[in-house]
Design a protein around this motif. Structure first.
Motif, short mmCIF file in Angstrom:
data_model
loop_
_atom_site.label_atom_id
_atom_site.label_comp_id
_atom_site.label_asym_id
_atom_site.label_seq_id
_atom_site.Cartn_x
_atom_site.Cartn_y
_atom_site.Cartn_z
N MET A 74 0.84 -1.17 0.00
CA MET A 74 0.00 0.00 0.00
C MET A 74 0.89 1.25 0.00
O MET A 74 1.83 1.37 0.78
N THR A 75 0.59 2.16 -0.87
CA THR A 75 1.34 3.40 -0.99
C THR A 75 0.84 4.41 0.04
O THR A 75 -0.35 4.56 0.23
N THR A 76 1.78 5.10 0.68
CA THR A 76 1.41 6.12 1.65
C THR A 76 1.85 7.49 1.16
O THR A 76 2.73 7.61 0.29
N TYR A 77 1.25 8.51 1.72
CA TYR A 77 1.59 9.89 1.38
C TYR A 77 3.07 10.15 1.64
O TYR A 77 3.75 10.74 0.81
N LYS A 78 3.55 9.70 2.77
CA LYS A 78 4.93 9.97 3.17
C LYS A 78 5.94 9.33 2.20
O LYS A 78 7.03 9.86 2.01
N GLN A 79 5.58 8.23 1.59
CA GLN A 79 6.49 7.55 0.66
C GLN A 79 6.67 8.33 -0.64
O GLN A 79 7.72 8.28 -1.25
N ILE A 80 5.64 9.04 -1.08
CA ILE A 80 5.69 9.65 -2.41
C ILE A 80 5.68 11.17 -2.41
O ILE A 80 5.78 11.78 -3.47
N CYS A 81 5.60 11.80 -1.23
CA CYS A 81 5.54 13.26 -1.21
C CYS A 81 6.91 13.86 -1.52
O CYS A 81 7.95 13.27 -1.26
N SER A 82 6.87 15.06 -2.07
CA SER A 82 8.10 15.77 -2.41
C SER A 82 8.48 16.72 -1.28
O SER A 82 7.76 16.87 -0.29
#
Length: 71
Positions: A1-9
């Motif tokens: 599952m993808t989280t916000y923290k993994q993909i945020c800039s």
């Protein structure tokens, strides 16, 4: 599952910091479940190339709306 923290800039992290300071910690924490729900809805985007960007934008929009209502 993808989280916000993994993909945020870096810009997204700065935005979250400013949202936390403008809204106050308690209101910010009340909005986190709504932002999480919006993020999950954004991950349902059918176009794979737009999916992550759409999810981040939808989550940030929750905080943007709250900040505009507060001002």
């Amino acid at each position: 599952m993808t989280t916000y923290k993994q993909i945020c800039s870096r810009e997204d992290k700065i935005f979250q910091s400013k949202a936390r300071s403008v809204l106050g910690r308690s209101l910010y924490l009340k909005l986190v479940p709504l932002a999480h729900q919006a993020f999950q809805e954004g991950l349902k985007e059918p176009n794979v190339n737009k999916r992550e960007n759409n999810a981040i934008r939808m989550a940030n929009l929750v905080f943007s709306k709250a900040m505009s209502d507060k001002i």
